[in-house]
Design an enzyme around this catalytic site. Structure first.
Site, PDB file in Angstrom:
ATOM      1  N   GLU A  71       0.793  -1.241   0.000  1.00  0.00           N
ATOM      2  CA  GLU A  71       0.000   0.000   0.000  1.00  0.00           C
ATOM      3  C   GLU A  71       0.824   1.290   0.000  1.00  0.00           C
ATOM      4  O   GLU A  71       0.557   2.198   0.777  1.00  0.00           O
ATOM      5  CB  GLU A  71      -0.945  -0.005   1.201  1.00  0.00           C
ATOM      6  CG  GLU A  71      -1.854  -1.227   1.238  1.00  0.00           C
ATOM      7  CD  GLU A  71      -2.822  -1.229   2.436  1.00  0.00           C
ATOM      8  OE1 GLU A  71      -2.672  -0.385   3.330  1.00  0.00           O
ATOM      9  OE2 GLU A  71      -3.737  -2.076   2.434  1.00  0.00           O
TER      10      GLU A  71
ATOM     11  N   GLU B 269      -6.030 -10.878  -0.989  1.00  0.00           N
ATOM     12  CA  GLU B 269      -6.840 -10.646   0.215  1.00  0.00           C
ATOM     13  C   GLU B 269      -8.324 -10.605  -0.138  1.00  0.00           C
ATOM     14  O   GLU B 269      -9.070  -9.735   0.316  1.00  0.00           O
ATOM     15  CB  GLU B 269      -6.418  -9.331   0.880  1.00  0.00           C
ATOM     16  CG  GLU B 269      -4.937  -9.263   1.197  1.00  0.00           C
ATOM     17  CD  GLU B 269      -4.513  -7.994   1.931  1.00  0.00           C
ATOM     18  OE1 GLU B 269      -5.384  -7.295   2.488  1.00  0.00           O
ATOM     19  OE2 GLU B 269      -3.306  -7.700   1.949  1.00  0.00           O
TER      20      GLU B 269
END
Ligand code: XIL
Length: 359
Positions: free
Chosen positions: A158, A264
């Site tokens: 991220e 995820e």
């Protein structure tokens, strides 16, 4: 020729006691078996999943595991000179005991960082050199410990911003600039040259963010940075992403020669969710039931994304769910429960499960 009673008896014996039981005993097929010619199917786990009912659900349906939290820097490296290995080790041991693939998550992330990371002994912020050397030590220690056991690492998580800037203005970035990204990959590669190294992010189907990630990866690859794959977190919802945006992301990232994993996956039943941390437009905070409407929308989304995964199997080397069943999801909370997975609160397959296994 006539059947002698003896022969008949022998045949019935074999039929009854040897052949029939063999036919009847066909091990229950799990998700991983349906996808064995496509890609491994993984799940993010916490320590209590490795026991009892959850354990058998994992072993029936999944061929890969990721630690949901145990390998993040805060949990595994709480003090500069002290690591906490116990939980991470037990998850790795479980994977080894049951011949599961093990993904490592994650080495450098702005979230769940330990307090000491950015501060010197007097409490002042460290400079770039100190931060990079701490990151190097961390990566080297963790990756070396699991060398040969963990086959892939989310090295940087991220780092790209959701707003108009390119990079997330995290403390990592503020202190070390974009260089922390490149260096993290170099440190990880040095510690385990065989590990498959991923850049991992969410909102990867958003055209603007996708482009920023693509540009960064391209630049890193041109510099010879050892990066082998891109992890698309796939924290999706009943209304996001569209088939065409999902396909575009797979095509764009794989055009760089990188492998793709969905790292995820979950599909929130609340519309408006845009990704791991960007929660907008959720108005249904009081809803706690899994309604037939949610069920229908969710199974359609699951069906679509798995059709796309199968279509692009050439580029996809793993699909991992973020949590095991609706009994517990990281999306629960803030006053309401979510139902984002393929197994319900009783650990039974939901309708969506049958949608993704019927092909
Ligand atoms: C989440 C965990 O599931 C939670 O238990 C924890 O409190 C916060 O982090 N993107 C990621 C994951 O890369 O590490 C996050 O996991 C979910 C979003």
């Amino acid at each position: 020729m006539s059947w002698k009673p003896n022969k008949l008896r022998t045949i019935s014996f074999y039929l009854l006691f040897l052949i029939l039981p063999l036919v009847a005993y066909k091990r229950a097929e799990g998700l991983k078996d349906y996808y064995k010619d496509y890609f491994p199917i993984g799940v993010a786990v916490k320590p209590s999943d490795l026991r009892s009912d959850e354990k058998s659900l994992i072993l029936t349906h999944f061929s890969s595991i990721t630690a949901e939290n145990a390998m993040k820097m805060g949990p595994i490296h709480p003090f500069e000179k002290k690591y906490f290995w116990q939980i991470a080790d037990s998850i790795v041991q479980f994977g080894l005991d049951h011949q599961l693939k093990i993904r490592g998550h994650c080495l450098v992330w702005h979230g769940q960082t330990p307090r000491w990371l950015f501060k010197d002994s007097t409490g002042n912020q460290v400079n770039k050199e100190v931060l990079l050397s701490r990151i190097k030590d961390h990566i080297n220690t963790v990756v070396s410990r699991y060398r040969g056991k963990i086959y892939a690492w989310d090295v940087v998580n991220e780092a790209i911003a959701d707003d108009t800037s390119t990079y997330r203005k995290s403390q990592l970035y503020q202190i070390a600039g974009e260089e922390f990204i490149e260096q993290a990959f170099r440190y990880a590669h040095a510690a385990d040259p065989k590990a498959v190294l991923f850049y991992n992010d969410y909102n990867t189907e958003n055209p603007i963010k996708r482009e920023k990630i693509y540009t960064m990866l391209k630049k890193l690859l041109a510099k010879g940075v050892p990066i082998h794959g891109v992890g698309l977190q796939a924290h999706w919802s009943v209304n996001n992403p569209s088939r065409s945006e999902l396909e575009k992301s797979i095509e764009l990232f794989s055009s760089l020669g990188l492998q793709i994993q969905f790292t995820e996956l979950d599909i929130s039943v609340f519309p408006g969710r845009q990704g791991g941390q960007l929660i907008t437009g959720e108005k249904s905070l009081d809803k706690t039931a899994f309604t037939p409407e949610m069920e229908q929308q969710q199974l359609e989304k699951y069906k679509m994304v798995f059709e796309v995964f199968r279509k692009y199997k050439k580029h996809i080397t793993g699909v991992t769910f973020w949590n095991l069943s609706d009994r517990y999801s990281w999306l629960d909370g803030r006053g309401r429960k979510n139902f984002p997975l393929l197994f319900d609160t009783d650990l039974q397959p939901k309708k969506a499960y049958y949608e993704v296994t019927r092909f």
